[in-house]
Design a protein around this motif. Structure first.
Motif, mmCIF file in Angstrom:
data_model
loop_
_atom_site.group_PDB
_atom_site.id
_atom_site.type_symbol
_atom_site.label_atom_id
_atom_site.label_comp_id
_atom_site.label_asym_id
_atom_site.label_seq_id
_atom_site.Cartn_x
_atom_site.Cartn_y
_atom_site.Cartn_z
ATOM 1 N N LEU A 8 8.446 1.039 0.284
ATOM 2 C CA LEU A 8 8.095 2.063 -0.702
ATOM 3 C C LEU A 8 9.248 2.200 -1.676
ATOM 4 C CD1 LEU A 8 6.482 4.498 -1.851
ATOM 5 C CD2 LEU A 8 7.635 5.921 -0.131
ATOM 6 N N VAL A 9 8.934 2.101 -2.965
ATOM 7 C CA VAL A 9 9.926 2.298 -4.023
ATOM 8 C C VAL A 9 9.460 3.473 -4.860
ATOM 9 C CG1 VAL A 9 11.187 1.267 -5.947
ATOM 10 C CG2 VAL A 9 10.372 -0.192 -4.074
ATOM 11 N N THR A 10 10.249 4.532 -4.937
ATOM 12 C CA THR A 10 9.873 5.680 -5.760
ATOM 13 C C THR A 10 10.312 5.455 -7.202
ATOM 14 O OG1 THR A 10 11.920 6.921 -5.341
ATOM 15 C CG2 THR A 10 10.107 7.210 -3.767
ATOM 16 N N GLN A 23 10.799 -7.660 -7.242
ATOM 17 C CA GLN A 23 11.665 -8.561 -6.473
ATOM 18 C C GLN A 23 11.408 -8.451 -4.971
ATOM 19 O OE1 GLN A 23 15.839 -8.441 -7.658
ATOM 20 N NE2 GLN A 23 15.265 -8.150 -9.797
ATOM 21 N N LEU A 24 11.100 -7.247 -4.485
ATOM 22 C CA LEU A 24 10.777 -7.100 -3.075
ATOM 23 C C LEU A 24 9.461 -7.806 -2.757
ATOM 24 C CD1 LEU A 24 11.750 -3.368 -2.439
ATOM 25 C CD2 LEU A 24 12.857 -5.385 -1.444
ATOM 26 N N ALA A 25 8.483 -7.676 -3.639
ATOM 27 C CA ALA A 25 7.202 -8.352 -3.430
ATOM 28 C C ALA A 25 7.372 -9.867 -3.471
ATOM 29 C CB ALA A 25 6.194 -7.899 -4.481
ATOM 30 N N LEU A 32 4.709 -0.713 -1.949
ATOM 31 C CA LEU A 32 4.015 0.475 -2.392
ATOM 32 C C LEU A 32 4.784 1.013 -3.589
ATOM 33 C CD1 LEU A 32 3.372 2.022 1.121
ATOM 34 C CD2 LEU A 32 1.972 0.403 -0.171
ATOM 35 N N LEU A 33 4.179 0.888 -4.744
ATOM 36 C CA LEU A 33 4.834 1.246 -5.999
ATOM 37 C C LEU A 33 4.633 2.727 -6.249
ATOM 38 C CD1 LEU A 33 4.766 -0.847 -9.261
ATOM 39 C CD2 LEU A 33 4.400 1.622 -9.344
ATOM 40 N N GLY A 34 5.662 3.502 -5.965
ATOM 41 C CA GLY A 34 5.575 4.947 -6.094
ATOM 42 C C GLY A 34 5.777 5.399 -7.520
ATOM 43 N N PRO A 57 -0.300 0.795 -5.828
ATOM 44 C CA PRO A 57 0.239 2.049 -6.361
ATOM 45 C C PRO A 57 0.104 3.191 -5.362
ATOM 46 C CG PRO A 57 -1.936 1.669 -7.273
ATOM 47 C CD PRO A 57 -1.593 0.443 -6.455
ATOM 48 N N VAL A 58 1.104 4.058 -5.330
ATOM 49 C CA VAL A 58 1.060 5.256 -4.496
ATOM 50 C C VAL A 58 1.569 6.421 -5.339
ATOM 51 C CG1 VAL A 58 2.035 6.439 -2.500
ATOM 52 C CG2 VAL A 58 1.383 4.041 -2.314
ATOM 53 N N GLN A 59 0.764 7.451 -5.484
ATOM 54 C CA GLN A 59 1.197 8.618 -6.235
ATOM 55 C C GLN A 59 2.193 9.405 -5.390
ATOM 56 O OE1 GLN A 59 0.849 12.185 -5.987
ATOM 57 N NE2 GLN A 59 1.831 12.397 -7.994
ATOM 58 N N ILE A 60 3.374 9.649 -5.930
ATOM 59 C CA ILE A 60 4.377 10.439 -5.218
ATOM 60 C C ILE A 60 5.309 11.102 -6.223
ATOM 61 C CG2 ILE A 60 5.830 8.382 -4.857
ATOM 62 C CD1 ILE A 60 6.813 9.755 -2.242
ATOM 63 N N ASP A 61 5.310 12.416 -6.186
ATOM 64 C CA ASP A 61 6.217 13.223 -6.988
ATOM 65 C C ASP A 61 7.285 13.738 -6.032
ATOM 66 O OD1 ASP A 61 7.579 15.176 -8.401
ATOM 67 O OD2 ASP A 61 5.788 16.159 -9.188
#
Length: 245
Positions: A8-10, A23-25, A32-34, A57-61
């Motif tokens: 997970l990258v925020t 680069q991780l992918a 998980l693209l935050g 994609p992952v929604q994260i605030d």
């Protein structure tokens, strides 16, 4: 539980975060693209997925408890664990130090410091389940006391990054405290946590005046997010190795 490594990258819909996700992918992780903004996150993830990379994609605030909790629940439900967490989300508000009020500090501390703690706390149960969990906290050259106290240097003169520098210094200390706590806990001793500085990267934080590309700025994050079991923990690094505190 997914057998493939999950990261997970925020704050990953642009800049260094997006380069880190890519680069991780490229290293074979499911990323998980935050992103705080759902549409921007979806567009960024599609851009990478269209090249054949496994990115979602992952929604994260990071400033919102409920948002972070939902992201953790999604990861738990869909993957069952988390192998790498890159706390990349951050903000910088420029204002002369002599004009900054206590209230002015709140947005940057909420995002850069409290947001980092909020996400780590929510994701720790998932990281426990990984045999080689890694946490990377994004810091900054502006958090380095040696540079801030070097007379005449860019960092000594950058008074307008008053709050930002303080938040990133706090992130460094939190990183060390987490590392020590993990080592003292048998269930978390396998979790390595380090702070990294991307360097002076050309991003919207500095009006694209930086001298490094986002790909270069992502290298340290990617390295420490995938470091071997004999790698260090509780350190502060750039893409060339350890840097002074």
């Amino acid at each position: 539980m997914s057998a493939k490594k999950i990261a997970l990258v925020t704050g990953a819909n642009k800049g260094v975060g997006l380069a880190t996700a890519r680069q991780l992918a490229e290293r074979g992780l499911t990323v998980l693209l935050g992103s705080r903004d759902t549409e921007r996150g979806a567009a960024a993830a599609k851009e990478l997925a269209d090249t054949g990379l496994t990115v979602r994609p992952v929604q994260i605030d990071v400033t919102d408890d409920a948002s972070v909790a939902r992201a953790a629940e999604l990861i738990d439900r869909e993957y069952g664990h988390l192998d790498a967490l890159v706390n990349n989300a951050g903000m910088l508000i420029r204002k002369p130090a002599v004009e900054v009020t206590a209230e002015d500090l709140r947005p940057e501390f909420e995002t850069n410091v409290l947001g980092t703690v909020r996400v780590i706390h929510a994701m720790l149960p998932l990281l426990r389940r990984s045999p080689s969990a890694r946490i990377v906290n994004l810091s900054s050259d502006s958090a380095i006391f040696a540079k801030a106290t070097e007379k005449g240097s860019m960092f000594a003169r950058s008074h307008e990054s008053f709050a930002y520098s303080a938040t990133k210094t706090a992130v460094n200390m939190l990183t060390v405290k987490y590392a020590n706590a993990f080592l003292d806990d048998p269930e978390l001793a396998h979790v390595k946590i380090n702070a990294v500085t991307p360097g002076y990267v050309a991003t919207d934080l500095n009006n694209f005046k930086g001298v490094k590309s986002t790909d270069e700025g992502a290298r340290a994050s990617v390295y420490w997010a995938t470091v071997d079991d004999d790698g260090e923990t509780g350190g502060f690094f750039d893409d060339n190795g350890p840097v002074p505190w």
